[in-house]
Scaffold this motif. Sequence first.
Motif, PDB file in Angstrom:
ATOM      1  N   ALA A 100       0.765  17.275 -10.705  1.00 56.65           N
ATOM      2  CA  ALA A 100       1.476  16.590 -11.798  1.00 56.65           C
ATOM      3  C   ALA A 100       2.978  16.549 -11.541  1.00 56.65           C
ATOM      4  O   ALA A 100       3.740  16.188 -12.425  1.00 56.65           O
ATOM      5  N   ASP A 101       3.397  16.908 -10.338  1.00 57.62           N
ATOM      6  CA  ASP A 101       4.827  17.048 -10.047  1.00 57.62           C
ATOM      7  C   ASP A 101       5.538  15.759  -9.665  1.00 57.62           C
ATOM      8  O   ASP A 101       6.751  15.676  -9.762  1.00 57.62           O
ATOM      9  N   ASP A 102       4.818  14.759  -9.210  1.00 55.07           N
ATOM     10  CA  ASP A 102       5.442  13.547  -8.688  1.00 55.07           C
ATOM     11  C   ASP A 102       5.637  12.519  -9.810  1.00 55.07           C
ATOM     12  O   ASP A 102       4.664  12.042 -10.397  1.00 55.07           O
ATOM     13  N   PRO A 103       6.896  12.152 -10.110  1.00 54.82           N
ATOM     14  CA  PRO A 103       7.162  11.193 -11.192  1.00 54.82           C
ATOM     15  C   PRO A 103       6.520   9.825 -10.937  1.00 54.82           C
ATOM     16  O   PRO A 103       6.039   9.179 -11.868  1.00 54.82           O
ATOM     17  N   PHE A 104       6.501   9.371  -9.674  1.00 57.91           N
ATOM     18  CA  PHE A 104       5.881   8.085  -9.355  1.00 57.91           C
ATOM     19  C   PHE A 104       4.391   8.117  -9.691  1.00 57.91           C
ATOM     20  O   PHE A 104       3.868   7.217 -10.351  1.00 57.91           O
TER      21      PHE A 104
ATOM     22  N   ARG B 252      -0.433   6.962 -13.102  1.00 56.01           N
ATOM     23  CA  ARG B 252      -1.542   7.446 -13.939  1.00 56.01           C
ATOM     24  C   ARG B 252      -1.408   7.038 -15.399  1.00 56.01           C
ATOM     25  O   ARG B 252      -2.396   6.935 -16.118  1.00 56.01           O
ATOM     26  N   SER B 253      -0.171   6.811 -15.860  1.00 53.60           N
ATOM     27  CA  SER B 253       0.050   6.495 -17.274  1.00 53.60           C
ATOM     28  C   SER B 253      -0.228   5.025 -17.599  1.00 53.60           C
ATOM     29  O   SER B 253      -0.274   4.662 -18.770  1.00 53.60           O
TER      30      SER B 253
ATOM     31  N   VAL C   6       0.849  -1.188   0.000  1.00 56.80           N
ATOM     32  CA  VAL C   6       0.000   0.000   0.000  1.00 56.80           C
ATOM     33  C   VAL C   6       0.884   1.238   0.000  1.00 56.80           C
ATOM     34  O   VAL C   6       1.817   1.358   0.791  1.00 56.80           O
ATOM     35  N   HIS C   7       0.574   2.154  -0.905  1.00 50.84           N
ATOM     36  CA  HIS C   7       1.262   3.440  -0.998  1.00 50.84           C
ATOM     37  C   HIS C   7       0.191   4.512  -0.777  1.00 50.84           C
ATOM     38  O   HIS C   7      -0.790   4.571  -1.514  1.00 50.84           O
ATOM     39  N   ARG C   8       0.355   5.322   0.260  1.00 49.18           N
ATOM     40  CA  ARG C   8      -0.624   6.361   0.563  1.00 49.18           C
ATOM     41  C   ARG C   8      -0.097   7.720   0.150  1.00 49.18           C
ATOM     42  O   ARG C   8       1.074   8.038   0.370  1.00 49.18           O
ATOM     43  N   VAL C   9      -0.960   8.529  -0.458  1.00 48.37           N
ATOM     44  CA  VAL C   9      -0.619   9.904  -0.834  1.00 48.37           C
ATOM     45  C   VAL C   9      -1.779  10.815  -0.453  1.00 48.37           C
ATOM     46  O   VAL C   9      -2.918  10.383  -0.329  1.00 48.37           O
ATOM     47  N   SER C  10      -1.469  12.081  -0.296  1.00 44.92           N
ATOM     48  CA  SER C  10      -2.517  13.068   0.005  1.00 44.92           C
ATOM     49  C   SER C  10      -3.322  13.356  -1.263  1.00 44.92           C
ATOM     50  O   SER C  10      -2.868  13.101  -2.383  1.00 44.92           O
TER      51      SER C  10
END
Length: 181
Positions: free
Chosen positions: A158-162, A167-168, A147-151
């Motif tokens: 669109a700044d986060d490469p991960f 999304r791609s 699990v990877h949690r983000v705000s």
Amino acid sequence: MLGELLAWIYLHPEESSSVAELARRFKVSQSTVSREADRLAEAGLIQTERRGNMRLLRADLTGPLARPLTELLALTYGPSAVLADLLPALPGVAEAYIYGSWAARYSGEPGPPPHDVDVLVVGDVDDDDLADAARDAERRLGREVNVHRVSVASWRSADDPFLTSVRSRPTYAIVEPGDPR
């Protein structure tokens, strides 16, 4: 019990499972598993093999039903079903997605069954609650759940490469924006 047994066998096709271990997993008697295995083998859905006094069960992937059955079982008993049972109940989950190999399989990309499940949770959810849900999912699926949690703000950025990479590629929504809970 039959659906869970069939799902376990088909969603772990790289493994042979003994009647004894399946009986323990599903908390039923070995005779119950053996009886269901007889029916499934007779229908051509599983293969059985004897090794000493152990009876091993394995998905029969050679029949015409193997692919559609695997897809149906993945949707009804696989990561999407298990996580949809666990994640919406957690306070603070705004959105949640399966990404990576499982999402690719759900979108129709061919390939072997993934060894783990990658989950992106968007929101302000307690880390301990997420860890508990991941452990519960791992127990039910027999696969590692990452699990990877983000705000919400990070997910919208669109700044986060991960996140751009996530999304791609295919994703499978578990909790969509605005889902009523």
